[in-house]
Enzyme design. Structure first.
Site, PDB file in Angstrom:
ATOM      1  N   LEU A 103       1.862 -15.661  17.923  1.00  0.00           N
ATOM      2  CA  LEU A 103       1.790 -16.143  16.663  1.00  0.00           C
ATOM      3  C   LEU A 103       3.018 -17.149  15.888  1.00  0.00           C
ATOM      4  CD1 LEU A 103      -0.788 -16.244  14.552  1.00  0.00           C
ATOM      5  CD2 LEU A 103       0.522 -14.692  13.279  1.00  0.00           C
ATOM      6  N   GLY A 104       3.082 -17.979  16.941  1.00  0.00           N
ATOM      7  CA  GLY A 104       4.459 -19.038  16.301  1.00  0.00           C
ATOM      8  C   GLY A 104       3.557 -20.041  15.396  1.00  0.00           C
TER       9      GLY A 104
ATOM     10  N   ILE B  89       2.320 -22.804  16.097  1.00  0.00           N
ATOM     11  CA  ILE B  89       0.936 -23.310  16.647  1.00  0.00           C
ATOM     12  C   ILE B  89      -0.167 -21.952  16.680  1.00  0.00           C
ATOM     13  CG2 ILE B  89      -0.486 -23.784  18.841  1.00  0.00           C
ATOM     14  CD1 ILE B  89       2.165 -25.431  19.495  1.00  0.00           C
TER      15      ILE B  89
ATOM     16  N   ARG C 182       6.156  -9.966  20.110  1.00  0.00           N
ATOM     17  CA  ARG C 182       6.953  -8.895  20.496  1.00  0.00           C
ATOM     18  C   ARG C 182       7.110  -8.145  19.141  1.00  0.00           C
ATOM     19  NH1 ARG C 182      11.829 -12.131  23.080  1.00  0.00           N
ATOM     20  NH2 ARG C 182      11.142 -13.801  21.669  1.00  0.00           N
TER      21      ARG C 182
ATOM     22  N   ARG D  98       1.400 -22.522  28.282  1.00  0.00           N
ATOM     23  CA  ARG D  98       2.015 -23.072  29.652  1.00  0.00           C
ATOM     24  C   ARG D  98       1.083 -22.333  30.742  1.00  0.00           C
ATOM     25  NH1 ARG D  98       3.829 -26.414  27.142  1.00  0.00           N
ATOM     26  NH2 ARG D  98       6.105 -27.101  27.422  1.00  0.00           N
TER      27      ARG D  98
ATOM     28  N   ASP E  66      -6.076 -26.188  28.985  1.00  0.00           N
ATOM     29  CA  ASP E  66      -5.387 -27.381  28.896  1.00  0.00           C
ATOM     30  C   ASP E  66      -4.130 -27.461  29.889  1.00  0.00           C
ATOM     31  OD1 ASP E  66      -4.769 -30.087  27.858  1.00  0.00           O
ATOM     32  OD2 ASP E  66      -3.220 -29.144  26.795  1.00  0.00           O
TER      33      ASP E  66
ATOM     34  N   GLU F 130       0.645 -27.823  38.138  1.00  0.00           N
ATOM     35  CA  GLU F 130       0.483 -29.221  37.434  1.00  0.00           C
ATOM     36  C   GLU F 130       1.577 -30.179  37.935  1.00  0.00           C
ATOM     37  OE1 GLU F 130       1.185 -29.064  33.202  1.00  0.00           O
ATOM     38  OE2 GLU F 130      -0.195 -27.528  32.723  1.00  0.00           O
TER      39      GLU F 130
ATOM     40  N   HIS G 150      -3.431 -31.094  30.341  1.00  0.00           N
ATOM     41  CA  HIS G 150      -2.203 -30.851  29.540  1.00  0.00           C
ATOM     42  C   HIS G 150      -2.176 -32.024  28.411  1.00  0.00           C
ATOM     43  CE1 HIS G 150       2.044 -28.873  29.627  1.00  0.00           C
ATOM     44  NE2 HIS G 150       1.394 -29.276  28.247  1.00  0.00           N
TER      45      HIS G 150
END
Length: 310
Positions: A150-151, A153, A173, A230, A254, A259, A277
């Site tokens: 939960l940053g 984004i 964390r 990622r 995505d 990749e 991506h």
């Protein structure tokens, strides 16, 4: 004299023109160009623009004797040799916040697409198949959405979830001060609670295969996974097994391991939606990330504090 800047990622002409107004730009977006440019111009380069996927190695940093500033265009920086750069006193920044809305939008696009099975229904319609022979799909609204990371984004994903009457929970964390979503102290407990599982955590060694077979089993046969962080965060082999066996209902990705090569274990599966991506990419977000880079670099070379240090 303008500082010499090495750009290691593909950028459109307008972006390159904007950057060139302030920097002596060398564009080397392919591996061969990168190697040749560092060998030829390494002693003159003072700044590097890259991204988390493309990165910058410790060996490359050692070949750039005048390097003093490294920027990741987006938020990710997992493949930049950060400790090595810091040991050299190199200032490192990223594009945190510049494309958050775009990524959160894309996360919800993937969620809607996979839960409502939009790609297959598009193909069915084009083939003349009517709805009566297609299995019904779940309603998106009124369920539980878990967010891993939960940053900025993740918080924007939670805001969008509120518009769909989704109850939200998250795992970090440690609890995020002021968060309105329910906190879970482990990824596993969050997965057990969730109907939808959206991954927005940073990449890197600490989150490698954080979403593994155990977590997928906890999400369960009616659960859906979305990853816009990622590819390394999700164990691709375990995900393929889970999707084939019906251990989870579906996935929208995505990002994926290996990749830019397509994820061979996933591309033939009907219950996965894939995009290459592009979650953080739009005309608006590209312009914002380039502007953020220019602002940071201009401030650094003027002797001022940067805006988004890593």
């Amino acid at each position: 004299m303008k500082p010499s800047l090495l750009v290691l990622i593909p950028l459109d002409g307008d972006s390159l023109a904007d950057i060139s107004a302030s920097f002596d730009l060398i564009h080397a977006p392919t591996p061969m160009q990168r190697t040749e440019t560092i060998a030829r111009h390494g002693d003159a380069i003072r700044a590097v623009l890259t991204n988390g996927t493309t990165g910058l190695t410790a060996a490359e940093i050692d070949r750039l004797g005048q390097l003093e500033f490294v920027s990741a265009l987006g938020a990710g920086y997992e493949n930049i040799a950060l400790d090595h750069a810091r040991a050299r006193g190199i200032v490192t920044v990223n594009g945190a916040g510049a494309n958050d809305n775009c990524v959160a939008d894309h996360a919800f696009a993937l969620l809607l697409a996979v839960v409502r099975d939009v790609p297959r229904r598009d193909r069915a319609t084009r083939d003349g198949v009517w709805r009566d022979v297609l299995p019904m799909r779940p309603t998106v609204s009124g369920k539980r959405l878990g967010i891993v990371g939960l940053g900025n984004i993740g918080e924007k994903v939670a805001r969008r979830a509120a518009g769909f009457d989704l109850e939200t929970g998250y795992h970090n964390r440690k609890p995020r001060e002021g968060a309105t979503s329910r906190y879970f102290d482990s990824v596993l407990s969050l997965a057990r609670w969730s109907d939808y599982f959206v991954v927005t955590t940073p990449g890197g060694a600490s989150t490698h295969h954080l979403i593994d077979k155990t977590v997928l089993d906890a999400l369960g046969p009616t659960g859906f996974l979305v990853n816009v962080s990622r590819g390394s965060v999700v164990d691709t082999a375990a995900l393929a097994v889970a999707l084939k066996a019906g251990a989870i209902a579906g996935a929208g990705l995505d990002v994926y391991e290996g990749e830019p090569h397509p994820p061979e274990a996933l591309i033939a599966l009907p219950n996965v939606v894939l995009t290459p991506h592009v979650g953080g990419t739009s005309p608006e977000s590209v312009a914002a990330t380039v502007r953020n880079f220019i602002d940071n670099a201009t401030r650094h070379f003027a002797g001022e504090p940067v805006l988004t240090p890593i």
